[in-house]
Each structure stands twice: as structure tokens, then as C-alpha cells.
Design a protein around this motif. Sequence first.
Motif, PDB file in Angstrom:
ATOM      1  N   SER A 147       0.861  -1.188   0.000  1.00  0.00           N
ATOM      2  CA  SER A 147       0.000   0.000   0.000  1.00  0.00           C
ATOM      3  C   SER A 147       0.894   1.233   0.000  1.00  0.00           C
ATOM      4  O   SER A 147       1.710   1.409   0.906  1.00  0.00           O
ATOM      5  CB  SER A 147      -0.914   0.002   1.219  1.00  0.00           C
ATOM      6  N   ALA A 148       0.738   2.070  -1.021  1.00  0.00           N
ATOM      7  CA  ALA A 148       1.668   3.172  -1.211  1.00  0.00           C
ATOM      8  C   ALA A 148       0.946   4.496  -1.390  1.00  0.00           C
ATOM      9  O   ALA A 148      -0.165   4.544  -1.915  1.00  0.00           O
ATOM     10  CB  ALA A 148       2.533   2.898  -2.445  1.00  0.00           C
ATOM     11  N   LEU A 149       1.588   5.560  -0.952  1.00  0.00           N
ATOM     12  CA  LEU A 149       1.091   6.894  -1.248  1.00  0.00           C
ATOM     13  C   LEU A 149       1.198   7.126  -2.753  1.00  0.00           C
ATOM     14  O   LEU A 149       2.261   6.947  -3.350  1.00  0.00           O
ATOM     15  CB  LEU A 149       1.897   7.949  -0.499  1.00  0.00           C
ATOM     16  N   ALA A 150       0.100   7.518  -3.379  1.00  0.00           N
ATOM     17  CA  ALA A 150       0.051   7.618  -4.837  1.00  0.00           C
ATOM     18  C   ALA A 150       1.064   8.622  -5.386  1.00  0.00           C
ATOM     19  O   ALA A 150       1.663   8.399  -6.441  1.00  0.00           O
ATOM     20  CB  ALA A 150      -1.355   7.995  -5.279  1.00  0.00           C
ATOM     21  N   TYR A 151       1.295   9.729  -4.670  1.00  0.00           N
ATOM     22  CA  TYR A 151       2.220  10.742  -5.178  1.00  0.00           C
ATOM     23  C   TYR A 151       3.666  10.277  -5.041  1.00  0.00           C
ATOM     24  O   TYR A 151       4.549  10.713  -5.793  1.00  0.00           O
ATOM     25  CB  TYR A 151       2.027  12.075  -4.433  1.00  0.00           C
ATOM     26  N   ARG A 152       3.912   9.387  -4.074  1.00  0.00           N
ATOM     27  CA  ARG A 152       5.277   8.956  -3.786  1.00  0.00           C
ATOM     28  C   ARG A 152       5.663   7.698  -4.578  1.00  0.00           C
ATOM     29  O   ARG A 152       6.783   7.583  -5.086  1.00  0.00           O
ATOM     30  CB  ARG A 152       5.411   8.693  -2.282  1.00  0.00           C
ATOM     31  N   THR A 153       4.739   6.755  -4.653  1.00  0.00           N
ATOM     32  CA  THR A 153       4.964   5.507  -5.397  1.00  0.00           C
ATOM     33  C   THR A 153       3.738   5.255  -6.256  1.00  0.00           C
ATOM     34  O   THR A 153       2.783   4.600  -5.823  1.00  0.00           O
ATOM     35  CB  THR A 153       5.203   4.321  -4.445  1.00  0.00           C
ATOM     36  N   PRO A 154       3.715   5.771  -7.483  1.00  0.00           N
ATOM     37  CA  PRO A 154       2.551   5.593  -8.355  1.00  0.00           C
ATOM     38  C   PRO A 154       2.279   4.119  -8.626  1.00  0.00           C
ATOM     39  O   PRO A 154       3.164   3.273  -8.525  1.00  0.00           O
ATOM     40  CB  PRO A 154       2.959   6.327  -9.637  1.00  0.00           C
TER      41      PRO A 154
END
Length: 284
Positions: free
Chosen positions: A244-251
Motif C-alpha cells: 500500500s503506497a502513497l500515490a504521489y510517492r509511489t505511483p
Amino acid sequence: MKHTQAFEGSTDLGADGSTGADSSRLVGSDRVLAVLRELARYPDGVGLEELTRVIGSPKPTVHRALGALRRAGLADQDVRGRYVLGDEFLRMAFAHHEARPEHVRIRPALEALAHRFGETSHYAVLDGREVVYRAKVDPPTGAVRLTSTVGGRNPTHTTAVGKLLLAQQLDTLDDVEAWIGSTPLVRRTPRTLCAAAALHGELRITRERGYGLDDQENETGVNCLSLPVYATSPTVPSGALSISALAYRTPLDTLVGALDEIRTVLGPLGEPLGTQHRHVLGPR
């Protein structure tokens, strides 16, 4: 002391996991263990001549090692005279396997992925209309607060792990409609798939590609990629691993582009039985 040094000096394996020529230096119980290890690479059995060649020890010594393994029930001969792993070895292996909780077995992969991507990794199982998180590993730095907690739940249809596991059960639109029933699906974000037809289409695509995606459908700003885990069954996923990743950090494209790397970290736990055999044995 010499016995220990001989064993340590002989543990360099070939690229395919075989013992290789260095095994000629093996002595005593170390040779027996080398033979046992090599037997595991031949589920259809192996002849004494071939085993002697691969182990790299004289035929009489390999034969004695096989004799010791047979007396212990750890090796056997089939009707063709080829050597195979014994029933006692398989009994011990499966008993040990069943006694290890799957979340303990998957945790090293979760830790490696959290460290590699700097994002949170999970292991979750399906429970009706929800997924239950059995393990969670935050990255060493930069962790953010997510709705997931160990023992916590999220809606199945909003999560990558849930859709991946649900895709194994709901093949048709009728299946999806029956699963939804009279209780509308909760909408967690504007991107959540709540209509039966839309969810059915997503599950079909998920089955075809072999991994699940959550494109900010459970939490705004958070995307997720999920792969199946075969921890308790050789053919049916016991649960799923996710990043689960932050979209802006790891698209999401970054996670999809790293699929091969993620699968490598997951290893045999991410492969059905037949694929595991190919992975372990390699070409011959």
C-alpha cells in the motif's frame, strides 16, 4: 573441528541449487544431508548413477548415504528402482508446515518489500464481504497512518487483496450479484466500484493478469498492488500480500513495473504447486 570445517567448505551450491563438484569434500553425516537435499530436486525419482554424478562422490559412499536415509524413512525406492523422498520425510515436512502460522512465514517478505519500496506491506485473508489483516509491516521511515491494522478489516471490494481473492470465487456476473445480495456495497472513495457489472469486469481482469489493484478505491491518495500467497494449500491462495503506497510517492505504475521483483521476494509462497516445482528444479 575438522568435521565442521568440511561441512562449511562444502555449502557452496551451483546456480540451480545442486551440490555440485565441491560435494566430493563432504564427509559422514554431511554427505547424507547432501544426498537428501539432492533427492528433493527429483520428485519423479533419480537413479543411483545420476545421483552419484551430481553429488560428485564415489558410488559406494552415495549408496551408503541412501541406505542410511532409507533406514530412517527419509528416502525410498519406487517400483523402477529410482530413489525418492520417503514418506516419513514428507510427514515431518507437512506437519511442520501446518504448524507454522502463515503470517509468520510471510513476514520476511513483508519486511523486505516495506524496506525496498519505503511503503507499508500487508498480508490479509478473505472473510466474506471483508478482508482481515493478519500481518502488517511499516517502512523504516516515512510511514503514514492507514486504515489497516493487524486484526482489522476493510471491505473486500475496495481493496486489492480483497478483489484478488474474490476473483477466485466469483466467475460470472450472476455470482457477483448473488454475493452483493440486497445490501449495497459501501463507497469508500469516489473511485470505489459499487455496481455489480463494474466489479465483475474488474474481477475478470484481475483473474487474467494474476494480481489485484486498488487505484485509490479504499483510501484517497493511497494505491495498492496485491499478489496471491499459497501458504496453506498448493493450489488455492490462503491470502494475499499487498504493498500500500502513497500515490504521489509511489505511483501504481511503479508497483506494476516492479512485479517481477516483488514475485522474486515472495518466492515459492507466491506460486502454485506446479510452478514451485519448476522454480525449484529448473531445466534439466
